[in-house]
Design a protein around this motif. Structure first.
Motif: not given
Length: 267
Positions: A121, A127-129, A201-202
């Motif tokens: 990333w 990121p949580w996807r 998270g970012v």
């Protein structure tokens, strides 16, 4: 749980373990224990900055407990890595397992996850996807951890004699392939459990976050350089250069791109 509290608990453990080791073991063991604790301390600080102190404590607990369980069942029952037994080279033990080994599992898994996030990333915290993305990050992290073991395992067994394998003369410089399968499974389980417990998270590229994200990459590169200097035979030094050097270089470039984003946004 605050960062000072997490650090103080780990610090007390480290001081007591070092004191115990210095009283009962030779200087080489003290140096190995100190280096392992330094890896754990840097990783704990890095995880605390990037994930928060509570999540870092969770990561440490998962890495240490699952790592100890895998090593204990491995040395006692032959699970994961095959039958083996530890010597006194790595210092005091809990059960069959030296106390620094669970700390190393945490440190290596944190390093693997951070580098996997950078490679996937271009950010130290992905990121949580959904669960598919988490499993992808855990798989790449496990591969990066196992890449370190390609040179480390023969070094610890045949040069340091830190443990003795029941089955010798395997296909990888005397080591069996099953050991690397165990490294993949255990490191994948630790990282996947952490991601399930704490969705990432970012993280903005603040000065503290930039340092915390760069430190594990430098540690990984340092472990690569150590293998290139100390490990025998020479073929393993070449292996370390490519197996660890390629992802370390790619992660460092990704870190640089991530670290520049605030300045580019301001411009």
């Amino acid at each position: 749980m605050s960062l000072p509290r997490v650090a103080s608990v780990f610090g007390v453990f480290a001081i007591l373990l070092l004191a115990w080791t210095a009283q009962a073991y030779p200087w080489l063991t003290v140096a190995l224990v100190a280096a392992s604790l330094a890896l754990g301390a840097v990783s704990l600080w890095s995880a605390s900055v990037l994930y928060g102190p509570r999540a870092a404590a969770t990561f440490l607990a998962l890495g240490a407990s699952l790592g100890w369980f895998a090593e204990q069942t491995g040395s006692a029952l032959g699970w994961f890595f095959g039958h083996y037994s530890y010597t006194d080279v790595l210092g005091p033990r809990l059960g069959n397992v030296p106390l620094v080994i669970p700390v190393m599992w945490f440190g290596l898994c944190h390093t693997g996850l951070l580098m996997a996030n950078l490679l996937l990333w271009r950010a130290p915290v992905g990121p949580w996807r959904g669960w598919r993305v988490a499993l992808l990050a855990a798989l790449l992290a496990a591969m990066l951890v196992t890449a370190f073991d390609l040179g480390a395992d023969p070094y610890f067994v045949y040069q340091l004699k830190a443990w003795v394998m029941a089955k010798k003369d395997g296909g990888w410089f005397g080591e069996t392939v099953r050991g690397f399968e165990g490294w993949m499974v255990v490191s994948f389980a630790i990282v996947a459990a952490f991601l399930a417990a704490r969705p990432p998270g970012v993280v903005p590229a603040s000065a503290a976050a930039r340092r915390a994200a760069l430190a594990p990459v430098l540690l990984y590169a340092g472990l690569m350089l150590f293998q290139m200097v100390a490990v025998q035979p020479i073929a393993l030094r070449v292996t370390a250069f490519f197996a660890m050097g390629i992802p370390a270089l790619a992660a460092a470039v990704a870190w640089q791109h991530w670290a520049r984003r605030p300045a580019e946004a301001a411009a």
